[in-house]
Scaffold this motif. Structure first.
Motif, mmCIF file in Angstrom:
data_model
loop_
_atom_site.group_PDB
_atom_site.id
_atom_site.type_symbol
_atom_site.label_atom_id
_atom_site.label_comp_id
_atom_site.label_asym_id
_atom_site.label_seq_id
_atom_site.Cartn_x
_atom_site.Cartn_y
_atom_site.Cartn_z
ATOM 1 N N UNK C 17 0.833 -1.204 0.000
ATOM 2 C CA UNK C 17 0.000 0.000 0.000
ATOM 3 C C UNK C 17 0.867 1.254 0.000
ATOM 4 N N UNK C 18 0.624 2.135 0.960
ATOM 5 C CA UNK C 18 1.411 3.365 1.048
ATOM 6 C C UNK C 18 2.773 3.152 1.686
ATOM 7 N N UNK C 19 3.029 1.950 2.159
ATOM 8 C CA UNK C 19 4.294 1.663 2.828
ATOM 9 C C UNK C 19 5.317 1.179 1.806
ATOM 10 N N UNK C 20 6.289 2.015 1.548
ATOM 11 C CA UNK C 20 7.290 1.662 0.540
ATOM 12 C C UNK C 20 8.496 1.016 1.211
ATOM 13 N N UNK C 21 9.085 0.051 0.534
ATOM 14 C CA UNK C 21 10.262 -0.623 1.063
ATOM 15 C C UNK C 21 11.168 -1.019 -0.095
ATOM 16 N N UNK C 22 12.465 -0.823 0.111
ATOM 17 C CA UNK C 22 13.435 -1.252 -0.890
ATOM 18 C C UNK C 22 13.629 -0.212 -1.984
ATOM 19 N N UNK C 23 14.667 -0.438 -2.778
ATOM 20 C CA UNK C 23 15.009 0.500 -3.856
ATOM 21 C C UNK C 23 15.116 -0.312 -5.127
ATOM 22 N N UNK C 24 13.996 -0.990 -5.441
ATOM 23 C CA UNK C 24 14.000 -1.983 -6.514
ATOM 24 C C UNK C 24 14.591 -1.455 -7.823
ATOM 25 N N UNK C 25 14.203 -0.247 -8.202
ATOM 26 C CA UNK C 25 14.651 0.306 -9.488
ATOM 27 C C UNK C 25 16.173 0.445 -9.569
ATOM 28 N N UNK C 26 16.787 0.748 -8.406
ATOM 29 C CA UNK C 26 18.243 0.942 -8.409
ATOM 30 C C UNK C 26 18.996 -0.384 -8.385
ATOM 31 N N UNK C 27 18.329 -1.409 -7.947
ATOM 32 C CA UNK C 27 18.995 -2.702 -7.768
ATOM 33 C C UNK C 27 18.870 -3.587 -9.007
ATOM 34 N N UNK C 28 17.736 -3.469 -9.705
ATOM 35 C CA UNK C 28 17.509 -4.314 -10.889
ATOM 36 C C UNK C 28 18.709 -4.380 -11.845
ATOM 37 N N UNK C 29 19.383 -3.258 -12.144
ATOM 38 C CA UNK C 29 20.456 -3.330 -13.148
ATOM 39 C C UNK C 29 21.614 -4.248 -12.756
ATOM 40 N N UNK C 30 21.724 -4.579 -11.469
ATOM 41 C CA UNK C 30 22.893 -5.331 -11.010
ATOM 42 C C UNK C 30 22.646 -6.806 -10.752
ATOM 43 N N UNK C 31 21.379 -7.226 -10.731
ATOM 44 C CA UNK C 31 21.104 -8.607 -10.325
ATOM 45 C C UNK C 31 20.618 -9.442 -11.503
ATOM 46 N N UNK C 32 20.579 -10.760 -11.292
ATOM 47 C CA UNK C 32 20.132 -11.666 -12.357
ATOM 48 C C UNK C 32 18.863 -12.431 -11.971
ATOM 49 N N UNK C 33 18.537 -12.435 -10.663
ATOM 50 C CA UNK C 33 17.300 -13.074 -10.200
ATOM 51 C C UNK C 33 16.675 -12.200 -9.118
ATOM 52 N N UNK C 34 15.335 -12.181 -9.073
ATOM 53 C CA UNK C 34 14.698 -11.449 -7.969
ATOM 54 C C UNK C 34 13.608 -12.319 -7.358
ATOM 55 N N UNK C 35 13.546 -12.263 -6.037
ATOM 56 C CA UNK C 35 12.581 -13.025 -5.249
ATOM 57 C C UNK C 35 11.459 -12.067 -4.892
ATOM 58 N N UNK C 36 10.266 -12.305 -5.430
ATOM 59 C CA UNK C 36 9.181 -11.329 -5.246
ATOM 60 C C UNK C 36 8.211 -11.782 -4.160
ATOM 61 N N UNK C 37 8.035 -10.904 -3.167
ATOM 62 C CA UNK C 37 7.109 -11.167 -2.055
ATOM 63 C C UNK C 37 5.709 -11.395 -2.609
ATOM 64 N N UNK C 38 4.948 -12.269 -1.964
ATOM 65 C CA UNK C 38 3.684 -12.747 -2.530
ATOM 66 C C UNK C 38 2.438 -12.224 -1.816
ATOM 67 N N UNK C 39 2.608 -11.260 -0.901
ATOM 68 C CA UNK C 39 1.416 -10.656 -0.313
ATOM 69 C C UNK C 39 1.029 -11.136 1.073
ATOM 70 N N UNK C 40 1.758 -12.103 1.627
ATOM 71 C CA UNK C 40 1.382 -12.601 2.949
ATOM 72 C C UNK C 40 2.259 -12.005 4.053
ATOM 73 N N UNK C 41 3.558 -11.932 3.834
ATOM 74 C CA UNK C 41 4.415 -11.279 4.842
ATOM 75 C C UNK C 41 4.773 -9.868 4.370
#
Lengths: 255, 255, 255, 255
Positions: C17-41
């Motif tokens: 929701x309005x609670x932002x966490x992480x800097x996904x846009x800045x990290x994407x260029x450096x990684x090859x896999x991402x683990x995406x949270x599924x809405x429960x935790x």
């Protein structure tokens, strides 16, 4: 010589939104204390108020019944909260119930932890301490209710908080005075006469016959009847008759 | 002649678990009242207690800031609750905050509805009435805070509850004294000097210059600064200086 | 001779929701896999989709990152769920992420349990089995990712599911190859050069230097960088340079 | 000449944790389609799987039954979500149900919005469009089910998605073919014979007799019976007999 007396309590106010649970209206006439869910493992603001109004109408004493914040698990799953999280989570629940009760002219008298938190309090010193601290911070005149003879009883007494020892009308005990696991057959008593006999034995003789036919000491100021036992009303009626026959008073515990 | 005074308030305690929001510690030194989220649209028991301790330390007056039960929407989405649901949902939130505050020796002074509930109260008579009823049932000495000149103000006054009219330091108004929609450019003021000028204009002259350069009457006892405005601290500093220069006192509103 | 290669992964999509966490846009260029949270935790449908679109744009491989149903605790508190509850709770989360990914033309490749569930899987055979069963029921071609050398690795292999052993760039290990507790000082590595050195050591020599200066064997196909480490981006840049200098390829793990 | 046929559907899988709702096992033998709650307004992963297994066993066609994210209100309260929030929230729910269904070898066939979302879709073009977009993004071969003759029907057709028009066995209609408000007496039909007669009238003659004794056109491919109607099973039995007598086939709608 002082007269024999006993308090009968039941968990109440567990409905949530469209999800109804329990038969509160049918049980109120037979009990002297009710433990009202506070909205974290069960209950919602509307049903809390409704249950408080029922308790007021029937002259039943009210306790807060806080649990782990886990509606999906009905507070029956252990959740490893930090001391800080648990303490504030309990304060919040107790404060909410206390304030809603006062808004209709009712004073809550005690706090009884629910489900997995109840079991944890019975054996884990740290969890028991945290519960007592939370209660004391909200209102040090509140009592806490928990398993007779447990760690929780010891901790509360050490911390100067009134402890109400509780026994169960409709559950069997093992030879150590612990509850027999629900997974063993016969752990739940659903024959009203047997439940009533167990209550009389606890109140008059401070003992129960265990699942293995031994005498076990069992001192309690309050007896819990599970509202979700399908035989709850017949059991309550049988207890009522048994108490009357022996001139044992059914009264809220003394604070 | 009485001295000019103004209360400055800010929404606080909106963090939830690992999700942090706001810069409460940096804002406390500049404000005189804080509206603490109650756990339904934002906030959790741990952060509520932490925020209450901050308010106590900084001598900031506390109000309950209840909202719709919608964490996912941060209480900013209208939810069509029945009168009974809304009334009890608000009582629960206010009672929880009040009890937690009292546990650390703080008395809450007022209730300010949050987000979509704030807007609804400003224009919908029924919603406004329900809010005032909920407040009154928990504690009739509490004030309610809301939009200056709104339906909510009228209803609260009719129902005999003290109303604190609020204006905004960092939002533009239209020619009717309503908030300019956030979708229009310039609706949010982020230049500290302009925000301070608007505050001075409200406090001293009971008026603001609208987004369309007209004078609009605007009487308020409290000024809100949005904690999530990235310029919140510079704005607060500018307001502080502007008030000092004109010998306007920054004080909690009088109850 | 085959070239050295390594996969770099990061937890993503944790905003709610309005609670932002992480800097996904800045990290994407450096990684090859991402683990995406599924809405429960953590995570919500909107942020899941947004994160999936980011992964697609940057060509980053996607895994589901399910956790305990405990938003308030961010999935970092152990919750005693029954096998049936856990299995279905995981299937639900994986299915939701998988379907949303497919709706934008992305196939998820693996499942990595989050937080307390990750730790539980690493040491508890039953919990590990349940996770593997859930994954297998949704899609037996999915891999699972977990702690190198753990019970989880053993169970997955026994059950015929591809296991991706993971090590950490920014955490110290003890002499047994377990993560040093965050409560000990130095447990988190925030010096980019040190993190890069640890990565090189794992990839090239299959070992790390422990917190107590001993060599510990450490074989991994993927290296995790914590997105909430404030030094995440500098660490990723340092790893990038170190890998380039040694001609080690940064590539998604092979399935 | 083609034979007459009709699909009978019922909302299912609405239990949540310890909160049970509906009598799914008793209703399965009589219906041809079931709408399974997806965990946002009702249902949880465990009950979703259990309900899917029931549908499979009884050969009943499955649809996803998503709703507003409001467990406390059972999805019956309007929630003003943004287009983006609603679209992703629906995609998530449909994907979760679809994946869990596929994991036991069942393909979902359609999506029927629940409660306040159903009503909103029936009259609000934007809401209807958003629902259809969400369905189409997850799987364009899915049908959508909604109120016969509504805005939703028009929008779905315009957007090239198969629409299943639904009528109700146990609700009265007004002269415009809208459902009579539940607040008017007689709005719910609980006499099995009357419900069966209404079904026959819709299937054979494409009309109903309104609450005000007028003939109203009513074309439907599926008939809903409310599982929470206490007379649900007798009504289903009466419909069953009435259909048999007239050689009307009870079959899943054709996709």
């Amino acid at each position: 010589m002082s007269e024999l007396r006993i308090d009968l309590n039941c968990d109440m106010g567990e409905s949530f939104g469209n999800y109804l649970m329990g038969a509160d209206e049918k049980i109120f006439p037979y009990i002297t204390s009710c433990n009202i869910a506070c909205g974290f493992h069960a209950g919602d603001p509307y049903h809390i108020e409704r249950t408080l109004l029922g308790a007021k109408k029937f002259g039943v004493q009210v306790g807060a019944h806080p649990g782990y914040p886990d509606l999906a698990g009905f507070g029956r799953r252990y959740l490893r909260m930090s001391k800080m999280e648990l303490r504030t989570c309990l304060k919040y629940q107790i404060a909410a119930l206390k304030g809603m009760a006062e808004s209709i002219g009712v004073q809550i008298k005690y706090v009884k932890p629910h489900g997995a938190l109840y079991n944890q309090a019975a054996r884990d010193e740290e969890e028991a301490k945290t519960i007592v601290e939370a209660v004391r911070e909200i209102d040090p005149t509140l009592a806490v209710m928990g398993l007779a003879g447990s760690t929780f009883m010891e901790i509360a007494s050490n911390m100067g908080i009134r402890f109400i020892a509780e026994a169960f009308a409709d559950r069997r005990y093992d030879n150590h005075g612990h509850l027999q696991s629900r997974e063993e057959s016969g752990a739940v008593i659903d024959e009203p006469g047997e439940a009533a006999a167990q209550v009389i034995s606890i109140v008059r003789d401070s003992k129960v016959e265990s699942a293995y036919y031994e005498e076990v000491m069992m001192s309690a100021e309050s007896i819990c009847i599970h509202g979700d036992n399908p035989e709850a009303v017949p059991i309550l009626k049988a207890i009522d008759s048994a108490l009357r026959e022996r001139n044992i008073l059914k009264l809220p515990f003394q604070t």
